[in-house]
Enzyme design. Structure first.
Site, mmCIF file in Angstrom:
data_model
loop_
_atom_site.group_PDB
_atom_site.id
_atom_site.type_symbol
_atom_site.label_atom_id
_atom_site.label_comp_id
_atom_site.label_asym_id
_atom_site.label_seq_id
_atom_site.Cartn_x
_atom_site.Cartn_y
_atom_site.Cartn_z
ATOM 1 N N HIS A 17 20.259 -36.164 21.034
ATOM 2 C CA HIS A 17 19.102 -37.200 20.767
ATOM 3 C C HIS A 17 18.084 -36.791 19.628
ATOM 4 O O HIS A 17 18.441 -35.826 19.128
ATOM 5 C CB HIS A 17 18.218 -37.683 22.226
ATOM 6 C CG HIS A 17 17.321 -36.553 22.663
ATOM 7 N ND1 HIS A 17 16.623 -35.880 22.187
ATOM 8 C CD2 HIS A 17 17.785 -36.121 23.892
ATOM 9 C CE1 HIS A 17 15.979 -35.092 22.926
ATOM 10 N NE2 HIS A 17 16.778 -35.085 24.078
ATOM 11 N N CYS A 125 14.281 -25.400 39.188
ATOM 12 C CA CYS A 125 14.721 -26.645 38.660
ATOM 13 C C CYS A 125 16.035 -26.309 38.212
ATOM 14 O O CYS A 125 16.266 -25.672 37.258
ATOM 15 C CB CYS A 125 13.832 -26.947 37.481
ATOM 16 S SG CYS A 125 14.318 -28.491 36.773
ATOM 17 N N CYS A 143 9.308 -30.559 39.040
ATOM 18 C CA CYS A 143 9.272 -29.947 37.946
ATOM 19 C C CYS A 143 8.225 -30.561 36.824
ATOM 20 O O CYS A 143 8.763 -31.936 36.840
ATOM 21 C CB CYS A 143 10.765 -30.000 37.211
ATOM 22 S SG CYS A 143 11.035 -29.560 35.537
ATOM 23 N N HIS A 146 10.785 -32.159 33.910
ATOM 24 C CA HIS A 146 11.972 -33.267 34.272
ATOM 25 C C HIS A 146 11.236 -34.107 35.365
ATOM 26 O O HIS A 146 12.113 -35.201 35.818
ATOM 27 C CB HIS A 146 13.136 -32.576 34.878
ATOM 28 C CG HIS A 146 13.791 -31.864 33.764
ATOM 29 N ND1 HIS A 146 14.047 -30.484 33.264
ATOM 30 C CD2 HIS A 146 14.479 -32.092 32.448
ATOM 31 C CE1 HIS A 146 14.410 -29.954 32.417
ATOM 32 N NE2 HIS A 146 14.861 -31.179 31.923
ATOM 33 N N LYS A 297 16.799 -37.638 27.572
ATOM 34 C CA LYS A 297 17.471 -38.530 28.305
ATOM 35 C C LYS A 297 17.373 -38.704 29.687
ATOM 36 O O LYS A 297 17.453 -40.151 30.095
ATOM 37 C CB LYS A 297 19.222 -37.605 28.207
ATOM 38 C CG LYS A 297 20.353 -38.660 28.498
ATOM 39 C CD LYS A 297 20.470 -39.334 27.100
ATOM 40 C CE LYS A 297 21.474 -40.302 27.406
ATOM 41 N NZ LYS A 297 21.919 -41.086 26.145
HETATM 42 N N1 MSP Z 1 19.907 -24.849 26.355
HETATM 43 C C1 MSP Z 1 18.595 -24.503 26.232
HETATM 44 C C2 MSP Z 1 18.262 -23.909 25.004
HETATM 45 C C3 MSP Z 1 18.968 -22.499 24.941
HETATM 46 S S1 MSP Z 1 18.369 -21.491 23.472
HETATM 47 C C4 MSP Z 1 19.158 -20.196 23.777
HETATM 48 C C5 MSP Z 1 18.094 -26.028 26.052
HETATM 49 N N2 MSP Z 1 18.549 -26.867 25.546
HETATM 50 S S2 MSP Z 1 18.225 -28.423 25.462
HETATM 51 O O1 MSP Z 1 19.220 -29.176 25.044
HETATM 52 O O2 MSP Z 1 17.429 -28.769 26.443
HETATM 53 O O3 MSP Z 1 17.302 -28.492 24.249
HETATM 54 C C6 MSP Z 1 15.697 -27.963 24.056
HETATM 55 C C7 MSP Z 1 15.542 -27.926 22.847
HETATM 56 O O4 MSP Z 1 15.762 -29.327 22.035
HETATM 57 C C8 MSP Z 1 13.945 -27.877 22.733
HETATM 58 O O5 MSP Z 1 13.241 -26.652 22.730
HETATM 59 C C9 MSP Z 1 13.631 -28.434 21.234
HETATM 60 O O6 MSP Z 1 14.040 -27.543 20.215
HETATM 61 C C10 MSP Z 1 14.627 -29.694 21.088
HETATM 62 N N3 MSP Z 1 13.958 -30.756 21.760
HETATM 63 C C11 MSP Z 1 14.410 -31.640 22.891
HETATM 64 N N4 MSP Z 1 13.569 -32.596 22.990
HETATM 65 C C12 MSP Z 1 12.827 -32.875 22.121
HETATM 66 C C13 MSP Z 1 11.452 -33.425 21.869
HETATM 67 N N5 MSP Z 1 11.379 -34.725 22.328
HETATM 68 N N6 MSP Z 1 10.672 -33.231 20.843
HETATM 69 C C14 MSP Z 1 10.862 -32.220 19.957
HETATM 70 N N7 MSP Z 1 12.068 -31.234 20.417
HETATM 71 C C15 MSP Z 1 12.777 -31.461 21.278
HETATM 72 O O7 MSP Z 1 16.794 -26.141 26.217
#
Ligand code: MSP
Length: 504
Positions: A17, A125, A143, A146, A297
């Site tokens: 996303h 979580c 959490c 979430h 999501k």
């Molecule tokens: N898999 C772990 C990260 C491991 S890194 C060694 C994870 N994945 S995630 O799919 O949840 O991605 C999180 C990251 O996605 C956030 O840290 C950020 O970089 C990005 N974002 C997800 N949603 C976001 C927003 N709504 N706004 C900004 N960044 C966002 O955590």
């Protein structure tokens, strides 16, 4: 100099996303900017495929975790060219080379005496794959990220002696105040460390979807260590027959604020335990919010980057995200906000400036940029063109992506004012204005060229088209100094077509 920039690796429990696109776009701007400065750049992104977040999502869909990973990882991989990301490699934690290297490094942590067997009990979580401390839990043990109930878990597993890194981490933070930026995040991480570090799980006994511990194959590695290690493992196999570790490690990590603790506390400690250098530094950005909530999501408030890109192009999305929300802070994005900036800034400020200039060079000078002198009018003052590249580089060195873009945009506006002030269409009316018209057209072409070189990291596709039309082949800031005239320019269709026409 070498420059290694990374994004988090994204969970494949759902499709990509805008939040994922956002971090990747930001890292890409930095990677491209550093390449423009002539640095030796490596830019890494990828997917995090093990652990509960993926195993649980797969179970809900009645799939094997590997099937879900194989279905979603390509979507993340395909996202990269769609958002014009120039990553040098895309890592998947299911790559056999990654898994082997994770085992090798973890064995070293074990052999160095940093692990032991024990029992853990706490609130867990499964989406974060994280045991939550008291301050990280919401009402009724939920959490905070979430908004789901936490599980009470008790398990026998292997522990990483994080507590023994309390002092080394405090020292690291004292010696390197720039280690974590912005400052508020540095303070947050440091106060977490000072609050007292407890040992953390290194393995999960109940799970099978992960990398096996080499010395106890009944357990799989806790997904966070497996995931964090991607930043190191990728360098060992991204280029066949070459190990890039010496050349690029340590890295500069760009992450969202949700995963600060893992990167700013666990990760440097684990690296120390394994005998690696800690990261160069890390920058933590805020959330893009939709209707005031973090996009995710599970909350169902996702703005689909693919739709925006299909209608308006990746560059418009890149520009909008970095311009609308000051990088580092939280901020709201919306379709209405996007359209407003697209119209007034991209289509009008920049697009019109370019079309007018190219059309005037075509009409008044047969498509050839006149030879003329630099107009001091355009160089001086706060928004003058002198030293703008240094100012932008300075800001980007501080990861001030939004401010750097503001500096560039001030010059776009300045060039628009220059058109209004000099009125080239009047100068073109008689021979007397001819020499001045040469100066004005030359300076407009030059101004657009240098501004576009600076915009290239933000809007690479658009900048490529435009620099091509201006006869500029370089994508280096070394090409910044003024060019003489004499080159032939081409007219271009609108860089950012009006919204009614877009998508038609
Ligand atoms: N898999 C772990 C990260 C491991 S890194 C060694 C994870 N994945 S995630 O799919 O949840 O991605 C999180 C990251 O996605 C956030 O840290 C950020 O970089 C990005 N974002 C997800 N949603 C976001 C927003 N709504 N706004 C900004 N960044 C966002 O955590």
């Amino acid at each position: 100099m070498s420059y290694y920039v990374t994004t988090p690796i994204y969970y494949v429990n759902a499709e990509p996303h805008l939040g994922h696109a956002y971090t990747t776009i930001a890292a890409d701007v930095l990677a491209r900017h550093m390449r423009e400065r002539g640095e030796d750049v490596f830019f890494l992104t990828g997917t995090d495929e093990h652990g509960e977040p993926v195993a649980e999502a797969a179970e809900e869909l009645g799939l094997d975790p590997r099937e879900l990973a194989d279905r979603n990882a390509p979507r993340f991989k395909e996202l990269m060219p769609k958002i014009n990301a120039s990553n040098d490699f895309f890592i998947r934690t299911t790559d056999p080379e990654h898994e082997a290297k994770v085992q090798e490094v973890t064995q070293r942590v074990h052999d160095n005496g940093h692990v032991y067997e024990g029992t853990y009990e706490g609130w867990y979580c499964p989406r974060c794959a994280d045991f939550k401390t008291e301050s990280e839990r919401g009402e009724g043990n939920t959490c905070l990220i979430h908004k789901i109930p936490l599980h009470r878990e008790r398990e026998e597993n292997w522990f990483f002696r994080l507590s023994t890194f309390q002092e080394p981490l405090e020292r690291l933070y004292a010696e390197r105040p720039e280690f974590v930026r912005p400052e508020a995040r540095y303070n947050e991480a440091l106060s977490f460390i000072k609050g007292g570090l407890e040992d953390v799980s290194l393995s999960r006994p109940k799970l099978t979807w992960g990398v096996r511990l080499p010395w106890d194959t009944s357990q799989v590695m806790y997904v966070w260590f497996d995931a964090l290690l991607n930043y190191v493992t990728a360098l060992s196999y991204a280029r066949e027959g070459e190990d890039l570790t010496e050349r690029f490690w340590p890295a500069f990590h760009i992450i969202g604020k949700d995963i600060l603790k893992f990167h700013a506390v666990y990760w440097p400690a684990f690296l120390m335990a394994a005998g690696y250098e800690v990261p160069e530094r890390m920058f933590i950005h805020g959330y893009l919010l939709m209707e005031g909530h973090k996009m995710s999501k599970s909350l169902g408030n996702v703005l689909d980057p693919f739709e925006v890109i299909d209608r308006f192009g990746a560059d418009a999305l890149r520009y909008y995200c970095l311009r609308e929300v000051s990088f580092g802070r939280d901020g709201s994005v919306s379709a209405a906000g996007f359209e407003a900036r697209y119209e007034t800034e991209l289509a009008n400020d920049y697009g019109n400036l370019v079309s007018r200039t190219l059309a005037m060079i075509d009409r008044y000078r047969d498509g050839v940029v006149p030879q003329a002198e630099v107009d001091p009018e355009l160089t001086r003052g706060e928004d003058g063109l002198t030293s703008v590249e240094e100012r932008v580089a300075e800001l980007l060195d501080q990861t001030a992506l939004t401010q750097a873009l503001e500096e560039i945009w001030a010059r776009v506006r300045r060039l628009n004012r220059y058109v209004e002030e000099t009125r080239p269409w009047d100068l073109a009316k008689d021979e007397e204005g001819s020499a001045r018209l040469d100066v004005v057209l030359y300076n407009l072409a030059e101004g657009i060229r240098v501004v576009t070189l600076l915009l290239y990291p933000y809007m690479p596709e658009t900048a490529d088209r435009l620099l091509g039309a201006l006869g500029e082949e370089e994508r280096r800031l070394a090409a910044f100094g003024s060019r003489g005239g004499g080159q032939r320019v081409e007219k271009l269709p609108p860089l950012f077509p009006k919204i009614e026409a877009a998508g038609a």
